[in-house]
Scaffold this motif. Structure first.
Motif, PDB file in Angstrom:
ATOM      1  N   ARG A 159      15.699  10.301   4.890  1.00  0.00           N
ATOM      2  CA  ARG A 159      16.807   9.594   5.536  1.00  0.00           C
ATOM      3  C   ARG A 159      17.819   9.109   4.499  1.00  0.00           C
ATOM      4  N   LEU A 160      17.337   8.659   3.357  1.00  0.00           N
ATOM      5  CA  LEU A 160      18.223   8.173   2.307  1.00  0.00           C
ATOM      6  C   LEU A 160      18.954   9.303   1.591  1.00  0.00           C
ATOM      7  N   VAL A 161      18.277  10.418   1.402  1.00  0.00           N
ATOM      8  CA  VAL A 161      18.872  11.495   0.610  1.00  0.00           C
ATOM      9  C   VAL A 161      19.768  12.407   1.449  1.00  0.00           C
ATOM     10  N   ARG A 162      19.617  12.354   2.778  1.00  0.00           N
ATOM     11  CA  ARG A 162      20.403  13.247   3.627  1.00  0.00           C
ATOM     12  C   ARG A 162      21.908  13.076   3.432  1.00  0.00           C
TER      13      ARG A 162
ATOM     14  N   PRO B 163       0.831  -1.210   0.000  1.00  0.00           N
ATOM     15  CA  PRO B 163       0.000   0.000   0.000  1.00  0.00           C
ATOM     16  C   PRO B 163       0.861   1.252   0.000  1.00  0.00           C
ATOM     17  N   SER B 164       0.222   2.390  -0.262  1.00  0.00           N
ATOM     18  CA  SER B 164       0.964   3.641  -0.452  1.00  0.00           C
ATOM     19  C   SER B 164       1.818   3.999   0.749  1.00  0.00           C
ATOM     20  N   ASN B 165       1.313   3.805   1.971  1.00  0.00           N
ATOM     21  CA  ASN B 165       2.092   4.191   3.149  1.00  0.00           C
ATOM     22  C   ASN B 165       3.266   3.264   3.407  1.00  0.00           C
ATOM     23  N   ALA B 166       3.282   2.090   2.705  1.00  0.00           N
ATOM     24  CA  ALA B 166       4.399   1.151   2.880  1.00  0.00           C
ATOM     25  C   ALA B 166       5.446   1.303   1.775  1.00  0.00           C
ATOM     26  N   VAL B 167       5.148   2.100   0.755  1.00  0.00           N
ATOM     27  CA  VAL B 167       6.078   2.249  -0.355  1.00  0.00           C
ATOM     28  C   VAL B 167       6.693   3.644  -0.303  1.00  0.00           C
ATOM     29  N   THR B 168       6.040   4.613  -0.921  1.00  0.00           N
ATOM     30  CA  THR B 168       6.563   5.971  -0.906  1.00  0.00           C
ATOM     31  C   THR B 168       6.412   6.549   0.492  1.00  0.00           C
ATOM     32  N   ASN B 169       7.520   6.996   1.071  1.00  0.00           N
ATOM     33  CA  ASN B 169       7.513   7.481   2.442  1.00  0.00           C
ATOM     34  C   ASN B 169       8.497   8.641   2.543  1.00  0.00           C
ATOM     35  N   LEU B 170       7.995   9.824   2.873  1.00  0.00           N
ATOM     36  CA  LEU B 170       8.832  11.022   2.874  1.00  0.00           C
ATOM     37  C   LEU B 170       9.939  10.937   3.921  1.00  0.00           C
ATOM     38  N   GLU B 171       9.628  10.370   5.074  1.00  0.00           N
ATOM     39  CA  GLU B 171      10.650  10.263   6.122  1.00  0.00           C
ATOM     40  C   GLU B 171      11.781   9.346   5.687  1.00  0.00           C
ATOM     41  N   ASP B 172      11.435   8.214   5.089  1.00  0.00           N
ATOM     42  CA  ASP B 172      12.469   7.294   4.616  1.00  0.00           C
ATOM     43  C   ASP B 172      13.256   7.907   3.464  1.00  0.00           C
ATOM     44  N   ALA B 173      12.554   8.618   2.584  1.00  0.00           N
ATOM     45  CA  ALA B 173      13.233   9.275   1.467  1.00  0.00           C
ATOM     46  C   ALA B 173      14.227  10.310   1.978  1.00  0.00           C
TER      47      ALA B 173
END
Length: 416
Positions: A184-187, A172-182
């Motif tokens: 964390r990865l881009v920082r 589901p959408s909340n398990a895929v695209t996630n701004l917090e995880d994004a």
């Protein structure tokens, strides 16, 4: 007269009759077969990474297989084999545990002797190909300008390129695209980008423009999703190339980058380097001088607490004269930084800098722009040395020694 390439029967069917194919009973059976296949059914729904995702349905999968099979039929008359190959390719893609995330930062007005320079693992300076330039133009990161013949053209573009692998996600959408995880990865990517830009500006006085980061994420079934993230406000840039990276500069650049990313060294130099970078983006010389002097205070007065903030002007000037290696005698550097401190104070308190303050280390009358350039050159030398030293000197010991031997110390050349 050119002869059209003959299409295979199945390729012609797919390309010319795609809409009508969906009404066929065999199409519905194929969709049902995909939904029943355990290798694929678990992956249907939203698929992608923390940065981007899209809906993968049984029809999406079948469309991919049909089009790829049609393309493979160009080289083969065996339709069954083409389908098998296309289906295997799809399984390989959909079962990948990770996808590539690519960040491009066009460095406008920069040129380089070599088309590809390795800086860190997954981090390079590279000349963009036509596809990447097209992306940069479409996102507004690179602007074409008229050529002598009136056509709009693009000069070769150097860019910072960072590539990492990010986990593939399904659900589901909340398990895929996630701004917090994004985030964390881009920082860490953002930190690397900032460090490289800082190193380039510490390395040379020439200017370039880094307008934005272009972040593109690969899709599970192919294609890429792209977003842009603006970097902190940059000064207006000129179209003419003004920053040239020579092959001989590369070892110094990579060593400087390694120093700036070292956590221990950053304790001392992170703030002054950041303020030095801000100065390059300012649109007025007064603001540049203010940022440069903030960098100087962060570098040379790092050990001064609230209880010992008297005579900052003298301490800063003395320490700068003892630390910076340049072509001027220490006495000249000492006096120049006292004038720089006074000039900064006049600017931030709404005063007007006097012509007495606007003098070079040699004592010549100069403009505000020339003063800022000299100050920037001296601080560049200081920060390059600080990055190599890594640990702040014991300023109290140096200060005591200098005070005891002040006449001799300040009269000797800085680079001896």
């Amino acid at each position: 007269m050119a002869v059209e390439k003959e299409l295979s029967p199945w390729e012609h069917c797919v390309r010319s009759s795609w809409t009508s194919l969906k009404t066929m009973r065999e199409y519905s059976k194929a969709v049902q077969a995909i939904e029943d296949d355990p290798r694929i059914s678990a992956k249907l729904g939203l698929a992608g990474t923390a940065f981007s995702s899209y809906n993968v349905s049984a029809e999406t999968v079948l469309g991919r297989v049909l089009h790829e099979a049609a393309a493979r039929c160009i080289a083969s008359a065996h339709i069954a084999e083409a389908f098998d190959e296309a289906f295997d390719a799809l399984l390989t893609d959909i079962e990948r545990p990770s996808l590539t995330l690519e960040v491009l930062v066009p460095l406008v007005t920069m040129s380089a002797e070599r088309a590809h320079i390795d800086l860190l693992e997954g981090t390079t300076l590279t000349t963009l190909d036509s596809e990447a330039i097209g992306l940069a133009v479409s996102m507004g990161a690179v602007l074409p300008w008229p050529s002598p013949r009136g056509r709009r053209s693009i000069a070769p573009v150097i860019a910072l390129r960072v590539v990492i692998d990010v986990p593939t996600r399904f659900g589901p959408s909340n398990a895929v695209t996630n701004l917090e995880d994004a985030e964390r990865l881009v920082r860490p990517i953002r930190e690397t980008v900032t460090a490289v830009i800082q190193c380039l500006r510490l390395l040379k006085a020439d200017e370039f423009h880094a307008p934005m980061m272009l972040i593109s994420s690969a899709g599970v079934l192919g294609g890429r999703a792209c977003t842009a993230e603006g970097l902190s406000s940059e000064r207006p840039f000129q179209l003419a190339p003004s920053y040239h990276l020579k092959a001989a500069d590369e070892p110094e650049l990579t060593e400087l980058l390694r120093h700036l990313l070292d956590p221990q060294r950053r304790k001392w130099i992170a703030l002054p380097v950041r303020r030095f970078g801000f100065a390059a983006k300012r649109t007025t010389e007064e603001d540049r001088i203010v940022d440069l002097m903030i960098a100087a205070e962060a570098l040379f007065l790092n050990d001064v607490g609230e209880a010992g903030r008297g005579e900052l002007r003298y301490r800063l000037s003395l320490r700068a004269s003892l630390f910076i290696k340049c072509g001027y005698p220490r006495r000249k550097v000492f006096e120049f930084f006292k004038r720089a401190y006074d000039l900064r104070s006049a600017v931030v308190h709404g005063g007007i800098p006097s012509q007495k303050q606007l003098r070079s280390p040699g004592g010549d009358s100069i403009t505000m722009a020339q003063f800022a350039e000299i100050l920037q050159t001296l601080l560049r030398a200081a920060l390059q040395r600080a990055a190599g030293v890594g640990v702040a000197p014991k300023w109290d010991d140096d200060l005591f020694t200098a005070l005891v031997r002040s006449d001799q110390a300040l009269s000797s050349p800085v680079d001896d």
